[in-house]
Design a protein around this motif. Sequence first.
Motif, PDB file in Angstrom:
ATOM      1  N   LYS A   1       0.835  -1.210   0.000  1.00  0.00           N
ATOM      2  CA  LYS A   1       0.000   0.000   0.000  1.00  0.00           C
ATOM      3  C   LYS A   1       0.863   1.251   0.000  1.00  0.00           C
ATOM      4  O   LYS A   1       0.584   2.208  -0.705  1.00  0.00           O
TER       5      LYS A   1
ATOM      6  N   CYS B   1       0.986   4.073  -2.854  1.00  0.00           N
ATOM      7  CA  CYS B   1       0.775   5.477  -2.496  1.00  0.00           C
ATOM      8  C   CYS B   1       1.925   6.349  -3.007  1.00  0.00           C
ATOM      9  O   CYS B   1       1.701   7.408  -3.577  1.00  0.00           O
TER      10      CYS B   1
ATOM     11  N   MET C   1      -3.501  10.292   2.822  1.00  0.00           N
ATOM     12  CA  MET C   1      -3.947   8.910   2.959  1.00  0.00           C
ATOM     13  C   MET C   1      -2.782   7.993   3.346  1.00  0.00           C
ATOM     14  O   MET C   1      -2.955   7.080   4.147  1.00  0.00           O
TER      15      MET C   1
ATOM     16  N   LYS D   1      -2.547   5.701   6.865  1.00  0.00           N
ATOM     17  CA  LYS D   1      -2.622   4.251   6.596  1.00  0.00           C
ATOM     18  C   LYS D   1      -3.794   3.907   5.679  1.00  0.00           C
ATOM     19  O   LYS D   1      -4.574   2.995   5.933  1.00  0.00           O
ATOM     20  N   GLY D   2      -3.934   4.698   4.605  1.00  0.00           N
ATOM     21  CA  GLY D   2      -4.943   4.413   3.594  1.00  0.00           C
ATOM     22  C   GLY D   2      -6.228   5.206   3.720  1.00  0.00           C
ATOM     23  O   GLY D   2      -7.150   5.022   2.933  1.00  0.00           O
ATOM     24  N   LYS D   3      -6.272   6.130   4.684  1.00  0.00           N
ATOM     25  CA  LYS D   3      -7.508   6.882   4.926  1.00  0.00           C
ATOM     26  C   LYS D   3      -7.152   8.302   5.375  1.00  0.00           C
ATOM     27  O   LYS D   3      -6.222   8.492   6.153  1.00  0.00           O
TER      28      LYS D   3
ATOM     29  N   THR E   1      -9.209  12.206   6.400  1.00  0.00           N
ATOM     30  CA  THR E   1     -10.455  12.959   6.539  1.00  0.00           C
ATOM     31  C   THR E   1     -10.159  14.440   6.345  1.00  0.00           C
ATOM     32  O   THR E   1      -9.091  14.932   6.716  1.00  0.00           O
TER      33      THR E   1
ATOM     34  N   THR F   1     -14.317  11.586   3.991  1.00  0.00           N
ATOM     35  CA  THR F   1     -13.197  10.664   4.129  1.00  0.00           C
ATOM     36  C   THR F   1     -12.727  10.244   2.749  1.00  0.00           C
ATOM     37  O   THR F   1     -13.547   9.892   1.887  1.00  0.00           O
TER      38      THR F   1
ATOM     39  N   THR G   1     -10.359   7.570   0.580  1.00  0.00           N
ATOM     40  CA  THR G   1      -9.702   6.271   0.584  1.00  0.00           C
ATOM     41  C   THR G   1      -9.365   5.918  -0.862  1.00  0.00           C
ATOM     42  O   THR G   1      -9.779   6.622  -1.787  1.00  0.00           O
TER      43      THR G   1
ATOM     44  N   GLN H   1      -9.647   3.030  -3.910  1.00  0.00           N
ATOM     45  CA  GLN H   1     -10.294   1.823  -4.404  1.00  0.00           C
ATOM     46  C   GLN H   1      -9.595   1.524  -5.726  1.00  0.00           C
ATOM     47  O   GLN H   1      -9.849   2.222  -6.721  1.00  0.00           O
TER      48      GLN H   1
ATOM     49  N   THR I   1     -16.060   9.513   0.823  1.00  0.00           N
ATOM     50  CA  THR I   1     -17.230   8.946   1.490  1.00  0.00           C
ATOM     51  C   THR I   1     -17.827  10.003   2.400  1.00  0.00           C
ATOM     52  O   THR I   1     -17.116  10.648   3.171  1.00  0.00           O
TER      53      THR I   1
ATOM     54  N   ARG J   1     -20.700   7.203  -1.590  1.00  0.00           N
ATOM     55  CA  ARG J   1     -19.351   7.384  -2.119  1.00  0.00           C
ATOM     56  C   ARG J   1     -19.356   8.103  -3.461  1.00  0.00           C
ATOM     57  O   ARG J   1     -20.296   7.969  -4.232  1.00  0.00           O
TER      58      ARG J   1
END
Length: 179
Positions: free
Chosen positions: A6, A10, A117, A121-123, A125, A135, A137, A139, A146, A152
């Motif tokens: 990940k 990133c 992100m 750790k992938g998220k 806000t 938020t 993220t 995909q 979101t 979404r």
Amino acid sequence: MRFSLKVSVCLLMFTACITSAQTEVAKGAKKSIVHTTANSENHKTLLAVMRATDLEQLLDQSGPFTVFAPSDSAFENLSGKSIDHLLNPENKQELKELLTYHIVAGKLSASKILKAMCRGKGKATFTTVQGEQITATMQGIDIVLTDSHGSRATIVVADSNQRNGVIHEIDSVIRPRKI
């Protein structure tokens, strides 16, 4: 091992976005968010919303802002209340809450969103001008936003740099809790 993959993804996307953003800045973004929206074939409804909420002048002069701009087809697929209902002058406050939920103060390029992100750790806000959070993220290779309901929206066109911020086109309308 999975976390390492990940982070690698990133970093790769972050590098690609920086290159894209640097190219756009080098071109010299001289138009405002409103000017670009007014000249877009895909954002006629968004322009009508800007005008109906009296935010047109703010988004033309002030900034910087990040606008997550729903396309016309995203507004057509709005569930719940129709855009015609929201454009009614008696619903101006509700419409303003909807629009300001799509705006974040500051200039968040796709690379800045990806960097946030990676740190999260992938998220990540972000607090909207409306006051609630969205938020971000990943995909696959897409950045997905979101809302507070779990709905979404995917960023389909990123980093349209303007003199007073940046526009990211999204494929759905996100909504604050109040609407």
